[in-house]
Design a protein around this motif. Sequence first.
Motif, short mmCIF file in Angstrom:
data_model
loop_
_atom_site.label_atom_id
_atom_site.label_comp_id
_atom_site.label_asym_id
_atom_site.label_seq_id
_atom_site.Cartn_x
_atom_site.Cartn_y
_atom_site.Cartn_z
N SER A 6 0.87 -1.41 -0.19
CA SER A 6 -0.18 0.01 0.04
C SER A 6 0.92 1.23 -0.12
N ILE A 7 0.51 2.23 -0.73
CA ILE A 7 1.21 3.37 -0.88
C ILE A 7 0.79 4.37 -0.23
N ASN A 35 10.36 -3.36 -13.78
CA ASN A 35 10.47 -3.44 -12.24
C ASN A 35 10.32 -2.19 -11.64
N PHE A 36 9.58 -1.43 -12.33
CA PHE A 36 9.04 0.14 -11.68
C PHE A 36 7.95 -0.01 -10.91
N ARG A 37 7.74 0.89 -10.11
CA ARG A 37 6.39 0.97 -9.16
C ARG A 37 5.44 1.85 -9.75
N VAL A 38 4.57 0.76 -10.31
CA VAL A 38 3.28 1.16 -10.84
C VAL A 38 1.95 0.67 -10.15
N MET A 39 0.92 2.02 -10.38
CA MET A 39 -0.04 1.66 -9.92
C MET A 39 -1.39 2.04 -11.09
N LEU A 40 -2.13 0.96 -11.06
CA LEU A 40 -3.22 0.92 -12.31
C LEU A 40 -4.52 1.24 -11.39
N THR A 71 -7.14 -11.56 -18.90
CA THR A 71 -5.98 -12.09 -19.10
C THR A 71 -4.84 -10.86 -18.91
N GLY A 72 -5.13 -9.78 -19.63
CA GLY A 72 -4.09 -8.81 -19.50
C GLY A 72 -3.83 -8.41 -18.05
N LEU A 73 -4.98 -8.31 -17.60
CA LEU A 73 -4.99 -7.75 -16.03
C LEU A 73 -3.98 -8.76 -15.02
N MET A 82 0.30 -2.72 -9.00
CA MET A 82 -0.43 -2.73 -8.09
C MET A 82 -1.87 -2.06 -8.57
N VAL A 83 -3.09 -2.58 -8.07
CA VAL A 83 -4.15 -2.23 -8.75
C VAL A 83 -5.09 -1.69 -7.85
N GLU A 84 -5.82 -0.49 -8.17
CA GLU A 84 -6.94 -0.02 -7.40
C GLU A 84 -8.09 0.14 -8.12
#
Length: 304
Positions: A6-7, A35-40, A71-73, A82-84
């Motif tokens: 959690s960010i 390996n980047f920190r990514v939030m979707l 499938t993509g998710l 990370m997905v919200e």
Amino acid sequence: MERADSIGNETVLDCIVIGAGPGGLQACIHLGRYNFRVMLFDTPGGRTSYAKHIENYLGIPVVSGPDLLETGLSQAKSFGVMVENVKVDRVLGREGQFEVQAGGKTFRSRFVIAASGAKETLAPFKNLHRFFGHSYYTCMICDGYRTTGKKLLVIDRTVNGVRMSVGMKQMYTKDVTFLAHGFSLAPVYRALLEEEGIGLVEGRPEELLGEATLEGVRLSDGRVIPCEVILGWGGISLNEEYLEGLDVERDAEGFKIMTKSSGESSIPGLFVLGALREGHSQAIISAGQGAEAAIEISTRIVEI
Ligand SMILES: Cc1cc2nc3c(=O)[nH]c(=O)nc-3n(C[C@H](O)[C@H](O)[C@H](O)COP(=O)(O)OP(=O)(O)OC[C@H]3O[C@@H](n4cnc5c(N)ncnc54)[C@H](O)[C@@H]3O)c2cc1C
């Protein structure tokens, strides 16, 4: 690289992606693999979720929009994205970073990818939702092929329907009728349709008929026009209210967002994909744009 589950407010992400359509998901897959920190961020109900048969996507003979997205998710999640599942309310540019407000929280990131697509505006015909994507289509490029050899009714409120009817006849089916919705066609266009062997009906469609399969259209005066498939009018509005605070450059109509080939908009660090951006909107095009934006972002992060 460390990733937080959690960010908090203070953590700066590498990239925030808005929208889990083909564009946003492809960007996430690339960025996750760097390996980047990514939030979707995503809310359900994008245009791809209405596509029943995508059969023009390289390597996949046929797939439904929801299956492609699912499938993509899971692919994106497998690379640590990370997905919200919340709506993004606002994106603001602050001191070389972006502030993204969603679900009552604020998130910061160095880059933002806006991939939130568009909403379909459908004609107010009764039973339209029963047939939308199966036998009522709004896009010649996506679904023209599915009308091949069928009894087609083209419905439009403008003379543009004449152009669509002629195009459909030349490409997909000999059995085309144009229904001029609520207007009378000028003699020059009548003559053109006659010459092309395209039927003409003038009237106001009210209801699509049929249960499992489309059988026809009932007009307000009671007439029934039989058909197996419809290419009907629709329109789109962009899902981009959250960009209101940013002065992004638009096309001549002030509608779609202008970008460089990498997808970067006139706001440095804000990338735009898919239906929000000028050009054709197709699942595979959005996915390609997602890859391109992610690669460009990776080179910038390394430079930083
Ligand atoms: C019926 C139909 C059939 C189609 N058939 C084909 C086909 O056969 N082949 C083809 O290539 N293309 C097809 N398309 C077109 C294709 O679906 C679009 O080109 C594609 O959806 C563009 O993808 P996108 O990445 O812009 O976004 P979308 O697929 O629209 O996804 C955007 C996502 O962002 C979410 N979102 C919106 N606002 C916010 C917000 N504020 N915060 C968080 N999330 C948000 C949306 O809910 C959605 O999940 C079809 C479209 C339709 C409607």
